[in-house]
Design a protein around this motif. Sequence first.
Motif, PDB file in Angstrom:
ATOM      1  N   GLU A  76       9.764  28.123  -5.531  1.00 17.22           N
ATOM      2  CA  GLU A  76      10.943  26.478  -5.346  1.00 17.22           C
ATOM      3  C   GLU A  76      11.769  27.272  -3.857  1.00 17.22           C
ATOM      4  OE1 GLU A  76      14.610  24.730  -8.231  1.00 17.22           O
ATOM      5  OE2 GLU A  76      13.020  26.584  -8.951  1.00 17.22           O
ATOM      6  N   VAL A  77      12.939  26.721  -3.293  1.00 15.56           N
ATOM      7  CA  VAL A  77      13.671  26.991  -2.811  1.00 15.56           C
ATOM      8  C   VAL A  77      14.889  26.687  -3.218  1.00 15.56           C
ATOM      9  CG1 VAL A  77      14.268  27.281  -0.552  1.00 15.56           C
ATOM     10  CG2 VAL A  77      11.617  27.081  -0.824  1.00 15.56           C
ATOM     11  N   VAL A  78      15.895  27.212  -3.176  1.00 15.08           N
ATOM     12  CA  VAL A  78      17.375  26.416  -3.815  1.00 15.08           C
ATOM     13  C   VAL A  78      18.238  26.116  -1.954  1.00 15.08           C
ATOM     14  CG1 VAL A  78      18.908  26.379  -5.266  1.00 15.08           C
ATOM     15  CG2 VAL A  78      17.057  27.059  -6.317  1.00 15.08           C
ATOM     16  N   VAL A  79      18.458  24.784  -2.267  1.00 23.90           N
ATOM     17  CA  VAL A  79      19.120  24.731  -1.014  1.00 23.90           C
ATOM     18  C   VAL A  79      20.796  23.695  -1.588  1.00 23.90           C
ATOM     19  CG1 VAL A  79      19.758  23.176   1.348  1.00 23.90           C
ATOM     20  CG2 VAL A  79      17.701  24.699   0.386  1.00 23.90           C
ATOM     21  N   ASP A  80      21.625  24.599  -1.250  1.00 24.08           N
ATOM     22  CA  ASP A  80      23.154  24.148  -1.668  1.00 24.08           C
ATOM     23  C   ASP A  80      22.851  23.598  -3.270  1.00 24.08           C
ATOM     24  OD1 ASP A  80      24.130  23.284   0.523  1.00 24.08           O
ATOM     25  OD2 ASP A  80      23.198  21.148   0.929  1.00 24.08           O
ATOM     26  N   GLY A  81      22.672  25.016  -3.863  1.00 24.31           N
ATOM     27  CA  GLY A  81      22.829  24.969  -5.615  1.00 24.31           C
ATOM     28  C   GLY A  81      22.164  24.031  -5.865  1.00 24.31           C
ATOM     29  N   ALA A  82      22.669  22.594  -5.867  1.00 26.80           N
ATOM     30  CA  ALA A  82      21.501  21.372  -6.611  1.00 26.80           C
ATOM     31  C   ALA A  82      20.392  20.747  -5.781  1.00 26.80           C
ATOM     32  CB  ALA A  82      22.826  20.350  -6.135  1.00 26.80           C
ATOM     33  N   ARG A  83      19.983  21.300  -4.975  1.00 23.96           N
ATOM     34  CA  ARG A  83      19.204  20.358  -3.925  1.00 23.96           C
ATOM     35  C   ARG A  83      18.181  21.430  -3.872  1.00 23.96           C
ATOM     36  NH1 ARG A  83      18.137  15.955  -1.069  1.00 23.96           N
ATOM     37  NH2 ARG A  83      20.091  15.099  -1.043  1.00 23.96           N
TER      38      ARG A  83
END
Length: 138
Positions: A76-83
Amino acid sequence: MGYSEQQRSTTWLLRGGLRPTRQRLALAGLLVGDGMDRHVTAESLYAAVGEAGAKVSLATVYNTLRAFCEAGLLNEVVVDGARSYFDTRLDDHPHFYWEDSHTLTDAPAEDLVIAGLPEAPEGMAVSRVDVVIRLKRA
């Protein structure tokens, strides 16, 4: 799903110790059935599974992606904390995040140099380092 795609998907699930249920096979087929690496969100995978004619709820897609991550089959790669994006490629590599299209792609690792990391707190070990290079139009 053709025989080789189904075989690849079943083998992938079994490698993670997961039982190849109908819903898992449908999602695995879209993720790894063709042998190509990809980055998906739960929403994009849900849309793809609907287009493929499979009946899987969005909640099941989320839960199954989490199970695939826990089994070591996806990162899992989290971008922007929400996506969150789910990556089928498991080796260490950086990513480009394209802000205009909200897509994640692999970035070339040859020029990336990480000179050092802070020491992990006592009793902890670094499990991995995610590098996301955000891109916008110049």
